[in-house]
Scaffold this motif. Structure first.
Motif, PDB file in Angstrom:
ATOM      1  N   LEU A   1     -15.302  28.620  16.658  1.00  0.00           N
ATOM      2  CA  LEU A   1     -15.028  28.136  18.010  1.00  0.00           C
ATOM      3  C   LEU A   1     -14.164  26.879  17.990  1.00  0.00           C
ATOM      4  CD1 LEU A   1     -15.649  28.561  21.040  1.00  0.00           C
ATOM      5  CD2 LEU A   1     -17.600  27.014  20.757  1.00  0.00           C
ATOM      6  N   HIS A   2     -14.240  26.100  16.928  1.00  0.00           N
ATOM      7  CA  HIS A   2     -13.462  24.861  16.854  1.00  0.00           C
ATOM      8  C   HIS A   2     -11.962  25.136  16.686  1.00  0.00           C
ATOM      9  CE1 HIS A   2     -14.549  26.053  12.740  1.00  0.00           C
ATOM     10  NE2 HIS A   2     -13.408  25.502  12.366  1.00  0.00           N
ATOM     11  N   THR A   3     -11.574  26.369  16.386  1.00  0.00           N
ATOM     12  CA  THR A   3     -10.154  26.698  16.254  1.00  0.00           C
ATOM     13  C   THR A   3      -9.528  27.118  17.584  1.00  0.00           C
ATOM     14  OG1 THR A   3     -10.651  29.015  15.715  1.00  0.00           O
ATOM     15  CG2 THR A   3     -10.579  27.436  13.885  1.00  0.00           C
ATOM     16  N   ILE A   4     -10.317  27.170  18.670  1.00  0.00           N
ATOM     17  CA  ILE A   4      -9.831  27.610  19.977  1.00  0.00           C
ATOM     18  C   ILE A   4      -9.621  26.400  20.865  1.00  0.00           C
ATOM     19  CG2 ILE A   4     -10.358  29.046  21.992  1.00  0.00           C
ATOM     20  CD1 ILE A   4     -12.145  30.713  20.218  1.00  0.00           C
ATOM     21  N   ASN A   5      -8.566  26.436  21.668  1.00  0.00           N
ATOM     22  CA  ASN A   5      -8.280  25.362  22.616  1.00  0.00           C
ATOM     23  C   ASN A   5      -9.179  25.530  23.840  1.00  0.00           C
ATOM     24  OD1 ASN A   5      -7.229  23.313  24.120  1.00  0.00           O
ATOM     25  ND2 ASN A   5      -5.204  24.228  24.420  1.00  0.00           N
ATOM     26  N   LEU A   6     -10.139  24.639  23.998  1.00  0.00           N
ATOM     27  CA  LEU A   6     -11.116  24.707  25.086  1.00  0.00           C
ATOM     28  C   LEU A   6     -10.926  23.576  26.099  1.00  0.00           C
ATOM     29  CD1 LEU A   6     -14.304  25.481  22.934  1.00  0.00           C
ATOM     30  CD2 LEU A   6     -12.875  27.121  24.171  1.00  0.00           C
ATOM     31  N   ASP A   7      -9.708  23.047  26.203  1.00  0.00           N
ATOM     32  CA  ASP A   7      -9.473  21.928  27.123  1.00  0.00           C
ATOM     33  C   ASP A   7      -9.726  22.308  28.581  1.00  0.00           C
ATOM     34  OD1 ASP A   7      -8.855  20.392  24.970  1.00  0.00           O
ATOM     35  OD2 ASP A   7      -6.673  20.655  25.157  1.00  0.00           O
ATOM     36  N   GLU A   8      -9.533  23.570  28.938  1.00  0.00           N
ATOM     37  CA  GLU A   8      -9.720  23.986  30.320  1.00  0.00           C
ATOM     38  C   GLU A   8     -11.194  24.035  30.728  1.00  0.00           C
ATOM     39  OE1 GLU A   8      -7.683  27.498  31.448  1.00  0.00           O
ATOM     40  OE2 GLU A   8      -5.973  27.129  30.119  1.00  0.00           O
ATOM     41  N   PHE A   9     -12.095  24.008  29.787  1.00  0.00           N
ATOM     42  CA  PHE A   9     -13.514  24.193  30.093  1.00  0.00           C
ATOM     43  C   PHE A   9     -14.372  22.954  29.839  1.00  0.00           C
ATOM     44  CE2 PHE A   9     -11.783  28.121  28.093  1.00  0.00           C
ATOM     45  CZ  PHE A   9     -11.624  28.861  29.251  1.00  0.00           C
ATOM     46  N   LYS A  10     -13.797  21.934  29.218  1.00  0.00           N
ATOM     47  CA  LYS A  10     -14.652  20.824  28.803  1.00  0.00           C
ATOM     48  C   LYS A  10     -15.035  19.886  29.942  1.00  0.00           C
ATOM     49  CE  LYS A  10     -10.761  17.967  27.177  1.00  0.00           C
ATOM     50  NZ  LYS A  10     -10.192  17.311  25.975  1.00  0.00           N
ATOM     51  N   TYR A  11     -14.368  20.000  31.096  1.00  0.00           N
ATOM     52  CA  TYR A  11     -14.724  19.148  32.239  1.00  0.00           C
ATOM     53  C   TYR A  11     -15.529  19.908  33.301  1.00  0.00           C
ATOM     54  CZ  TYR A  11     -11.200  16.048  30.258  1.00  0.00           C
ATOM     55  OH  TYR A  11     -10.481  15.244  29.415  1.00  0.00           O
ATOM     56  N   GLY A  12     -15.857  21.159  33.050  1.00  0.00           N
ATOM     57  CA  GLY A  12     -16.559  21.950  34.057  1.00  0.00           C
ATOM     58  C   GLY A  12     -18.058  21.740  34.084  1.00  0.00           C
ATOM     59  N   GLY A  13     -18.615  21.088  33.090  1.00  0.00           N
ATOM     60  CA  GLY A  13     -20.052  20.864  33.052  1.00  0.00           C
ATOM     61  C   GLY A  13     -20.843  22.013  32.477  1.00  0.00           C
TER      62      GLY A  13
ATOM     63  N   ILE B   1     -32.028   6.179  43.525  1.00  0.00           N
ATOM     64  CA  ILE B   1     -31.625   6.903  42.312  1.00  0.00           C
ATOM     65  C   ILE B   1     -30.122   7.117  42.276  1.00  0.00           C
ATOM     66  CG2 ILE B   1     -31.859   9.101  41.085  1.00  0.00           C
ATOM     67  CD1 ILE B   1     -34.704   9.278  42.085  1.00  0.00           C
ATOM     68  N   SER B   2     -29.533   7.428  43.432  1.00  0.00           N
ATOM     69  CA  SER B   2     -28.085   7.658  43.481  1.00  0.00           C
ATOM     70  C   SER B   2     -27.316   6.375  43.164  1.00  0.00           C
ATOM     71  CB  SER B   2     -27.694   8.188  44.861  1.00  0.00           C
ATOM     72  OG  SER B   2     -27.923   7.213  45.856  1.00  0.00           O
ATOM     73  N   LYS B   3     -27.835   5.236  43.568  1.00  0.00           N
ATOM     74  CA  LYS B   3     -27.144   3.973  43.256  1.00  0.00           C
ATOM     75  C   LYS B   3     -27.215   3.668  41.761  1.00  0.00           C
ATOM     76  CE  LYS B   3     -29.204   1.125  46.054  1.00  0.00           C
ATOM     77  NZ  LYS B   3     -29.471  -0.143  46.790  1.00  0.00           N
ATOM     78  N   ILE B   4     -28.331   4.031  41.112  1.00  0.00           N
ATOM     79  CA  ILE B   4     -28.470   3.758  39.675  1.00  0.00           C
ATOM     80  C   ILE B   4     -27.579   4.681  38.862  1.00  0.00           C
ATOM     81  CG2 ILE B   4     -30.089   3.784  37.744  1.00  0.00           C
ATOM     82  CD1 ILE B   4     -32.291   3.010  39.703  1.00  0.00           C
ATOM     83  N   LEU B   5     -27.553   5.977  39.201  1.00  0.00           N
ATOM     84  CA  LEU B   5     -26.803   6.953  38.422  1.00  0.00           C
ATOM     85  C   LEU B   5     -25.376   7.151  38.912  1.00  0.00           C
ATOM     86  CD1 LEU B   5     -29.563   9.672  37.874  1.00  0.00           C
ATOM     87  CD2 LEU B   5     -28.908   7.783  36.379  1.00  0.00           C
ATOM     88  N   GLY B   6     -25.047   6.658  40.095  1.00  0.00           N
ATOM     89  CA  GLY B   6     -23.671   6.713  40.568  1.00  0.00           C
ATOM     90  C   GLY B   6     -23.220   8.046  41.102  1.00  0.00           C
TER      91      GLY B   6
ATOM     92  N   LEU C   1     -22.914  12.957  35.954  1.00  0.00           N
ATOM     93  CA  LEU C   1     -23.272  12.767  37.364  1.00  0.00           C
ATOM     94  C   LEU C   1     -22.350  11.809  38.102  1.00  0.00           C
ATOM     95  CD1 LEU C   1     -27.173  12.571  37.145  1.00  0.00           C
ATOM     96  CD2 LEU C   1     -25.784  14.464  37.994  1.00  0.00           C
ATOM     97  N   GLN C   2     -21.497  11.106  37.385  1.00  0.00           N
ATOM     98  CA  GLN C   2     -20.639  10.121  38.027  1.00  0.00           C
ATOM     99  C   GLN C   2     -19.741  10.774  39.075  1.00  0.00           C
ATOM    100  OE1 GLN C   2     -20.486   6.728  37.717  1.00  0.00           O
ATOM    101  NE2 GLN C   2     -22.301   6.861  36.424  1.00  0.00           N
ATOM    102  N   ASN C   3     -19.825  10.228  40.328  1.00  0.00           N
ATOM    103  CA  ASN C   3     -18.959  10.640  41.447  1.00  0.00           C
ATOM    104  C   ASN C   3     -19.153  12.099  41.845  1.00  0.00           C
ATOM    105  OD1 ASN C   3     -17.779   8.046  41.488  1.00  0.00           O
ATOM    106  ND2 ASN C   3     -16.347   8.651  39.875  1.00  0.00           N
ATOM    107  N   LYS C   4     -20.243  12.732  41.432  1.00  0.00           N
ATOM    108  CA  LYS C   4     -20.541  14.082  41.878  1.00  0.00           C
ATOM    109  C   LYS C   4     -21.333  14.036  43.178  1.00  0.00           C
ATOM    110  CE  LYS C   4     -20.343  17.411  38.128  1.00  0.00           C
ATOM    111  NZ  LYS C   4     -21.060  18.521  37.487  1.00  0.00           N
ATOM    112  N   THR C   5     -21.178  15.069  43.968  1.00  0.00           N
ATOM    113  CA  THR C   5     -21.924  15.180  45.214  1.00  0.00           C
ATOM    114  C   THR C   5     -22.959  16.288  45.063  1.00  0.00           C
ATOM    115  OG1 THR C   5     -20.018  14.448  46.518  1.00  0.00           O
ATOM    116  CG2 THR C   5     -21.772  15.604  47.685  1.00  0.00           C
ATOM    117  N   LEU C   6     -24.227  15.921  45.151  1.00  0.00           N
ATOM    118  CA  LEU C   6     -25.325  16.849  44.984  1.00  0.00           C
ATOM    119  C   LEU C   6     -25.908  17.221  46.342  1.00  0.00           C
ATOM    120  CD1 LEU C   6     -27.197  15.198  41.961  1.00  0.00           C
ATOM    121  CD2 LEU C   6     -25.380  16.912  41.915  1.00  0.00           C
ATOM    122  N   ILE C   7     -26.323  18.461  46.456  1.00  0.00           N
ATOM    123  CA  ILE C   7     -26.983  18.934  47.666  1.00  0.00           C
ATOM    124  C   ILE C   7     -28.486  18.766  47.460  1.00  0.00           C
ATOM    125  CG2 ILE C   7     -27.302  20.854  49.253  1.00  0.00           C
ATOM    126  CD1 ILE C   7     -24.456  19.756  49.112  1.00  0.00           C
ATOM    127  N   VAL C   8     -29.111  17.969  48.335  1.00  0.00           N
ATOM    128  CA  VAL C   8     -30.536  17.682  48.236  1.00  0.00           C
ATOM    129  C   VAL C   8     -31.240  18.388  49.381  1.00  0.00           C
ATOM    130  CG1 VAL C   8     -32.309  15.892  48.186  1.00  0.00           C
ATOM    131  CG2 VAL C   8     -30.052  15.444  47.198  1.00  0.00           C
TER     132      VAL C   8
END
Length: 527
Positions: free
Chosen positions: A116-128, A322-327, A280-287
């Motif tokens: 897997l380390h030989t594959i370019n995974l840049d498109e997926f590393k920010y998706g969570g 909690i949102s103020k602590i975790l951002g 979690l930084q700058n994400k919007t969660l549905i509560v």
């Protein structure tokens, strides 16, 4: 349970790439079993054993396209996927999964390929998405880097340009050649090797073939795939696999696995918490929540309020802190049916806030929600912010001062009454028997053989005294003379003894009764 194997014998056009989709909890429950390497045929088989808590089904990935099958998986609500296919097709499968929305924070992929380390995974590393794989060769290992450098220089001298990738198959080929050379060298130093041509059409074999195989089994060396060692059956043993995970910085090593100690995660708790905060930084969660005072209530205001400002209460303040602590940002939504969440056993469906979480319409729920066994099977709970235990209260016993009849406390009143009744009954029975038998009426004056009046010592009081003495095992100064046959002369030589003895004491009578009841006999018998 093997999810699949690499097929080296079939052409690529006819190869069925295989995978499995399995519902599991985490990578901790995924354990590979054994990796074998055949140096002569340049092939490799990876067998993995998986322990999961839910059902599984096998997914066949065909070359014609994967979108219909991926859509079917998405509709089944499966979020933990084991992908077993060739390295060249991993990017294609992940790309199609991303297009249909299967590369979210709720999905986890375990990829069985060691490259897997030989594959370019840049498109997926920010998706969570949690993408985990195993790695046999560490590109950052100095020995691997030096081998690649020497290989590149050697090819450059021949005028060839090599785009070398640290693939597992290449590393295994490299180690196989070195192992073969070392075993051949050890065999040559131990005995004389005769080289003569052999034909494939004849049944003649090389006389040193079995010796060379045995040397390859006992040779132990280090190569690009770490320690090369074989067991008595010729299987690779004591090898190490790196566990790698995809993050914003790319693939990173999070632990190791070996055949002796199993999984060992090297990532610390602080590193895990740091990664969670970064995600979690700058994400919007549905509560999701429900109206339940004092945890969540609508604000009393003359103006029409919208969004999060229309709610107040303990749960609202808690998620805000909690949102103020975790951002992260959040949006509060009430459950449509206003229920906490219960499981319908007939339909197998949930309602309330639990349903919102399971159908991914909400990221988290905050309310006065009771942690039950059924709910813990489908969702994860945090530490409770309130514990309501059911207790049983009782008055602490007060020590009473002792009274005059405290000695009666060990036994109940009924037992004491029964004992007193038995005591009086035995005493009265002795008194009556003493009245009936002539042996209890001796002459008061031995000098007068014909007295006018006889006396007996077994009066009612003496009978009671004899009974209490026998009960307390203290004896008495007189004994009953109901029959003359049980009173024997203790001194046979003396024809007129001063007193006689009776072997049937109270204890001997009890012993004789027990012996007769158990049919064991006794050393005394009545006369």
């Amino acid at each position: 349970m093997a999810a699949g194997q690499f097929n080296d014998e079939c052409p690529l056009d006819h190869e069925l790439q295989r995978g499995a989709v399995i519902n599991a909890f985490s990578i901790e429950s995924v354990l590979p079993t054994r990796l074998t390497s055949n140096a002569c045929r340049n092939s490799m088989t990876l067998m993995c054993s998986y322990l999961f808590f839910f059902f599984f089904f096998l997914l066949w990935l065909c070359r014609a396209g994967n979108s219909p099958l991926l859509k079917q998986i998405k509709n089944s609500a499966e979020s933990h996927i084991v992908l077993d296919c060739s390295t060249e097709r991993i990017y294609e499968v992940l790309k199609q999964a991303q297009q249909i929305g299967m590369m979210s924070d709720y999905h986890s992929y375990l990829i069985t390929s060691l490259d897997l380390h030989t594959i370019n995974l840049d498109e997926f590393k920010y998706g969570g998405t949690n993408i985990t794989a195993f790695r046999l060769v560490d590109p950052e290992n100095p020995e691997v880097a030096q081998a690649i450098h020497n290989w590149t220089i050697g090819e450059a001298r021949l005028g060839k340009k090599v785009d070398f990738k640290t693939a597992a198959e290449t590393a295994l080929m490299y180690d196989a050649v070195h192992l073969f050379a070392k075993a051949l060298h050890d065999l040559d130093t131990s005995q004389q090797i005769d080289i003569h041509p052999l034909s494939c059409d004849t049944q003649d074999t090389w006389p040193h073939g079995y010796s060379l195989i045995n040397y390859m089994k006992i040779v132990e060396m280090r190569g690009l795939t770490d320690v090369i060692k074989f067991d008595h059956q010729g299987f690779r043993s004591d090898f190490v696999l790196d566990i790698v995970e995809l993050g914003p910085q790319g693939l990173r090593k999070s632990g190791t696995w070996n055949s002796t100690s199993g999984v060992n995660f090297t990532r610390t708790y602080g590193e895990q918490q740091k990664e969670i905060v970064e995600i979690l930084q700058n994400k919007t969660l549905i509560v999701t929540t429900i109206l339940s005072a004092p945890y969540c209530m609508r604000k009393d205001s003359a103006e029409k309020l919208t969004g999060n400002s229309q709610f107040e209460g303990y749960a609202i303040d808690l998620i805000h802190e909690i949102s103020k602590i975790l951002g992260f940002n959040y949006t509060i939504r009430l459950a449509p049916d206003g229920r906490y969440g219960s499981h319908n056993k007939e339909t197998g469906e949930w309602d309330g806030m639990i349903k919102e979480l399971l159908e991914q319409r909400a990221d988290l729920a905050i309310a006065d929600l009771t942690i039950t066994f059924d709910r813990e099977q489908v969702v994860d709970f945090t530490m409770p912010f309130m514990n309501l235990g059911i207790s049983v209260l009782y008055r602490k016993p007060v020590k009473q001062p002792p009274n005059l009849f405290s000695f009666l406390s060990p036994l109940s009143l009924d037992v004491w009454i029964y004992m007193a009744t038995a005591y009086l009954g035995v005493s009265v029975l002795l008194f009556i028997l003493a009245r009936f038998t002539p042996y209890e009426w001796p002459t008061p004056n031995p000098c007068d053989p014909h007295p006018e009046k006889l006396q007996t010592q077994f009066t009612l009081m003496n009978c009671m005294w004899f009974a209490i003495g026998s009960l307390m095992q203290q004896g008495c100064d007189f004994l009953p003379n109901f029959t003359p046959y049980e009173w024997e002369n203790p001194h046979p030589c003396n024809s007129e003894p001063l007193f006689l003895e009776n072997s049937f004491t109270l204890l001997n009578s009890l012993w004789f009764t027990i012996g007769s009841l158990m049919q064991q006999g006794c050393d005394i018998a009545p006369k």
